[in-house]
Design a protein around this motif. Sequence first.
Motif, PDB file in Angstrom:
ATOM      1  N   VAL A 258      12.934 -60.497  70.249  1.00  0.00           N
ATOM      2  CA  VAL A 258      11.552 -60.934  70.431  1.00  0.00           C
ATOM      3  C   VAL A 258      10.856 -60.898  69.073  1.00  0.00           C
ATOM      4  CG1 VAL A 258      11.383 -60.183  72.828  1.00  0.00           C
ATOM      5  CG2 VAL A 258      10.842 -58.576  71.004  1.00  0.00           C
ATOM      6  N   PRO A 259       9.917 -61.813  68.847  1.00  0.00           N
ATOM      7  CA  PRO A 259       9.224 -61.849  67.549  1.00  0.00           C
ATOM      8  C   PRO A 259       8.363 -60.606  67.321  1.00  0.00           C
ATOM      9  CG  PRO A 259       8.974 -63.932  68.730  1.00  0.00           C
ATOM     10  CD  PRO A 259       9.543 -62.945  69.707  1.00  0.00           C
ATOM     11  N   ILE A 260       8.116 -60.289  66.056  1.00  0.00           N
ATOM     12  CA  ILE A 260       7.226 -59.195  65.674  1.00  0.00           C
ATOM     13  C   ILE A 260       5.776 -59.624  65.932  1.00  0.00           C
ATOM     14  CG2 ILE A 260       6.370 -57.799  63.747  1.00  0.00           C
ATOM     15  CD1 ILE A 260       9.132 -58.208  62.434  1.00  0.00           C
ATOM     16  N   THR A 261       5.023 -58.779  66.601  1.00  0.00           N
ATOM     17  CA  THR A 261       3.601 -59.040  66.828  1.00  0.00           C
ATOM     18  C   THR A 261       2.784 -57.957  66.141  1.00  0.00           C
ATOM     19  OG1 THR A 261       3.662 -57.786  68.892  1.00  0.00           O
ATOM     20  CG2 THR A 261       4.027 -60.170  69.041  1.00  0.00           C
TER      21      THR A 261
ATOM     22  N   ALA B  70       2.111 -50.198  65.585  1.00  0.00           N
ATOM     23  CA  ALA B  70       2.646 -49.008  66.249  1.00  0.00           C
ATOM     24  C   ALA B  70       3.924 -48.525  65.566  1.00  0.00           C
ATOM     25  CB  ALA B  70       2.923 -49.318  67.718  1.00  0.00           C
ATOM     26  N   ALA B  71       4.796 -49.452  65.190  1.00  0.00           N
ATOM     27  CA  ALA B  71       6.060 -49.086  64.544  1.00  0.00           C
ATOM     28  C   ALA B  71       5.817 -48.414  63.201  1.00  0.00           C
ATOM     29  CB  ALA B  71       6.927 -50.331  64.366  1.00  0.00           C
ATOM     30  N   ALA B  72       4.887 -48.954  62.415  1.00  0.00           N
ATOM     31  CA  ALA B  72       4.581 -48.364  61.113  1.00  0.00           C
ATOM     32  C   ALA B  72       3.995 -46.965  61.269  1.00  0.00           C
ATOM     33  CB  ALA B  72       3.608 -49.268  60.352  1.00  0.00           C
ATOM     34  N   GLU B  73       3.170 -46.788  62.290  1.00  0.00           N
ATOM     35  CA  GLU B  73       2.566 -45.476  62.537  1.00  0.00           C
ATOM     36  C   GLU B  73       3.620 -44.459  62.953  1.00  0.00           C
ATOM     37  OE1 GLU B  73      -0.693 -42.775  62.767  1.00  0.00           O
ATOM     38  OE2 GLU B  73      -0.384 -44.713  61.798  1.00  0.00           O
ATOM     39  N   VAL B  74       4.546 -44.868  63.799  1.00  0.00           N
ATOM     40  CA  VAL B  74       5.623 -43.980  64.221  1.00  0.00           C
ATOM     41  C   VAL B  74       6.450 -43.543  63.019  1.00  0.00           C
ATOM     42  CG1 VAL B  74       7.850 -43.924  65.436  1.00  0.00           C
ATOM     43  CG2 VAL B  74       5.808 -44.760  66.605  1.00  0.00           C
TER      44      VAL B  74
ATOM     45  N   ARG C   8       8.817 -46.129  73.749  1.00  0.00           N
ATOM     46  CA  ARG C   8       7.465 -46.697  73.686  1.00  0.00           C
ATOM     47  C   ARG C   8       7.441 -47.985  72.877  1.00  0.00           C
ATOM     48  NH1 ARG C   8       2.619 -46.194  70.608  1.00  0.00           N
ATOM     49  NH2 ARG C   8       3.592 -44.842  69.051  1.00  0.00           N
ATOM     50  N   LEU C   9       8.145 -48.009  71.750  1.00  0.00           N
ATOM     51  CA  LEU C   9       8.153 -49.206  70.906  1.00  0.00           C
ATOM     52  C   LEU C   9       8.884 -50.365  71.583  1.00  0.00           C
ATOM     53  CD1 LEU C   9       8.737 -47.699  67.343  1.00  0.00           C
ATOM     54  CD2 LEU C   9       6.628 -48.660  68.277  1.00  0.00           C
ATOM     55  N   ILE C  10       9.953 -50.064  72.278  1.00  0.00           N
ATOM     56  CA  ILE C  10      10.663 -51.120  73.002  1.00  0.00           C
ATOM     57  C   ILE C  10       9.746 -51.740  74.046  1.00  0.00           C
ATOM     58  CG2 ILE C  10      12.541 -51.576  74.631  1.00  0.00           C
ATOM     59  CD1 ILE C  10      14.188 -49.480  73.092  1.00  0.00           C
ATOM     60  N   GLY C  11       9.004 -50.887  74.762  1.00  0.00           N
ATOM     61  CA  GLY C  11       8.066 -51.396  75.754  1.00  0.00           C
ATOM     62  C   GLY C  11       6.969 -52.229  75.125  1.00  0.00           C
ATOM     63  N   LEU C  12       6.435 -51.782  73.982  1.00  0.00           N
ATOM     64  CA  LEU C  12       5.389 -52.518  73.295  1.00  0.00           C
ATOM     65  C   LEU C  12       5.869 -53.891  72.837  1.00  0.00           C
ATOM     66  CD1 LEU C  12       3.620 -49.865  71.037  1.00  0.00           C
ATOM     67  CD2 LEU C  12       2.539 -51.298  72.777  1.00  0.00           C
ATOM     68  N   ALA C  13       7.083 -53.938  72.309  1.00  0.00           N
ATOM     69  CA  ALA C  13       7.618 -55.203  71.811  1.00  0.00           C
ATOM     70  C   ALA C  13       7.723 -56.226  72.925  1.00  0.00           C
ATOM     71  CB  ALA C  13       8.977 -54.979  71.158  1.00  0.00           C
ATOM     72  N   HIS C  14       8.228 -55.823  74.059  1.00  0.00           N
ATOM     73  CA  HIS C  14       8.422 -56.772  75.156  1.00  0.00           C
ATOM     74  C   HIS C  14       7.120 -57.085  75.882  1.00  0.00           C
ATOM     75  CE1 HIS C  14      12.738 -57.322  74.960  1.00  0.00           C
ATOM     76  NE2 HIS C  14      12.833 -56.036  74.627  1.00  0.00           N
TER      77      HIS C  14
ATOM     78  N   GLU D  99       5.347 -59.636  73.845  1.00  0.00           N
ATOM     79  CA  GLU D  99       5.971 -60.955  73.957  1.00  0.00           C
ATOM     80  C   GLU D  99       5.274 -61.785  75.026  1.00  0.00           C
ATOM     81  OE1 GLU D  99      10.420 -62.789  74.853  1.00  0.00           O
ATOM     82  OE2 GLU D  99       9.857 -60.799  75.574  1.00  0.00           O
ATOM     83  N   GLN D 100       4.748 -61.116  76.053  1.00  0.00           N
ATOM     84  CA  GLN D 100       4.115 -61.829  77.157  1.00  0.00           C
ATOM     85  C   GLN D 100       2.640 -62.127  76.894  1.00  0.00           C
ATOM     86  OE1 GLN D 100       6.044 -62.845  79.626  1.00  0.00           O
ATOM     87  NE2 GLN D 100       7.760 -61.814  78.628  1.00  0.00           N
ATOM     88  N   SER D 101       2.016 -61.358  75.979  1.00  0.00           N
ATOM     89  CA  SER D 101       0.573 -61.467  75.854  1.00  0.00           C
ATOM     90  C   SER D 101       0.058 -61.926  74.508  1.00  0.00           C
ATOM     91  CB  SER D 101      -0.069 -60.111  76.167  1.00  0.00           C
ATOM     92  OG  SER D 101       0.402 -59.131  75.251  1.00  0.00           O
ATOM     93  N   GLU D 102       0.937 -61.929  73.458  1.00  0.00           N
ATOM     94  CA  GLU D 102       0.478 -62.257  72.118  1.00  0.00           C
ATOM     95  C   GLU D 102       1.263 -63.398  71.520  1.00  0.00           C
ATOM     96  OE1 GLU D 102      -0.098 -59.188  69.272  1.00  0.00           O
ATOM     97  OE2 GLU D 102      -0.361 -57.652  70.793  1.00  0.00           O
TER      98      GLU D 102
END
Length: 317
Positions: free
Chosen positions: A17-20, A26-30, A299-305, A308-311
């Motif tokens: 999935v593309p980076i949003t 979130a990934a950078a903060e983690v 958490r990051l896996i969930g955010l990425a997917h 994908e649906q909203s952004e």
Amino acid sequence: MNDEEMTESEEVRLMAVPITDSFAQAAAEVLREYREMVEKSLAQAEGDKDALVLVEIANMVGTPKVGVARGSLYGMLLEIAGMSWDTALDHVKALEHDIVRKPAPVWSPLVLTRAVLESCLFSDYLYDPSISGSLRLARCAGLWRKDTDHSANLARVLEQDEEIAEADDYVTKALADCGIEARRSASGKITGYIVDSEVSNLDFNITERARSRLPEWLPMPYGLLSGAAHGRPWMTDRARTMSKDKDGLVGEAATVMTAIMIVMASLEMCLRDLQGYFGYKLDAALAELLEYRRVNFLRLIGLAHAAEQSETPDASV
């Protein structure tokens, strides 16, 4: 293709999935929080009076005739291994910024991660608590000779032949003073060093060391990173096929996740080395890092997917 790279049949992604923006932030903060946890754990760590490093230094200093010289080489070993650790952290900080840049990164997260991994493996090679002090010195001697050879190659380009000879004489004498014997091929070329019957090559195979020292849940880490760093089409074409117009490149959440996974595993590897070598009490810190990693991977896996649906993904380059 060399032995550092994965074959096309290997799995190269976690999430196609593309980076949003939300995922990147979130990934950078983690990653930042994880690095700070690592640095804090070391800042608060105290060495044990029976630490392996102190035992080895005591044994070395007491070695007849060569003790002082070996102590000097040991000091260099500690310096360059520590420098490698600092270099790894520097690249982690760069990765934290790269993840959130605009346009979204494509392959640079994996290239930066390769630098982190190589620095950590270098430090691990010298701090490895499972080896003897003699083998540790032999490894240091090999790396010193190898680096001297690299410097000599540069000096030849600059036509500094006198400096080449001086550096070679200095290293040769310093190792002889340590009672360290060069191992040579049939043609007389130095291939490694021997210290008290312990034998080491001039360098280590990064691919093999990454495979043996990092956890099994990582997908052939060094080969994957090398595929990106070397710009091999089997790897880089993925970014093009994700682009709707086929003319640009689109960064994948998979590359960021893979980068974070390898960075975390690399830092944890070094923490275990430091624990075993310097006697640091890091069990609690390692347990905390493990839990943080597990929770935030999910958490990051969930955010990425979800993103994908909203952004709409960041602009391609």
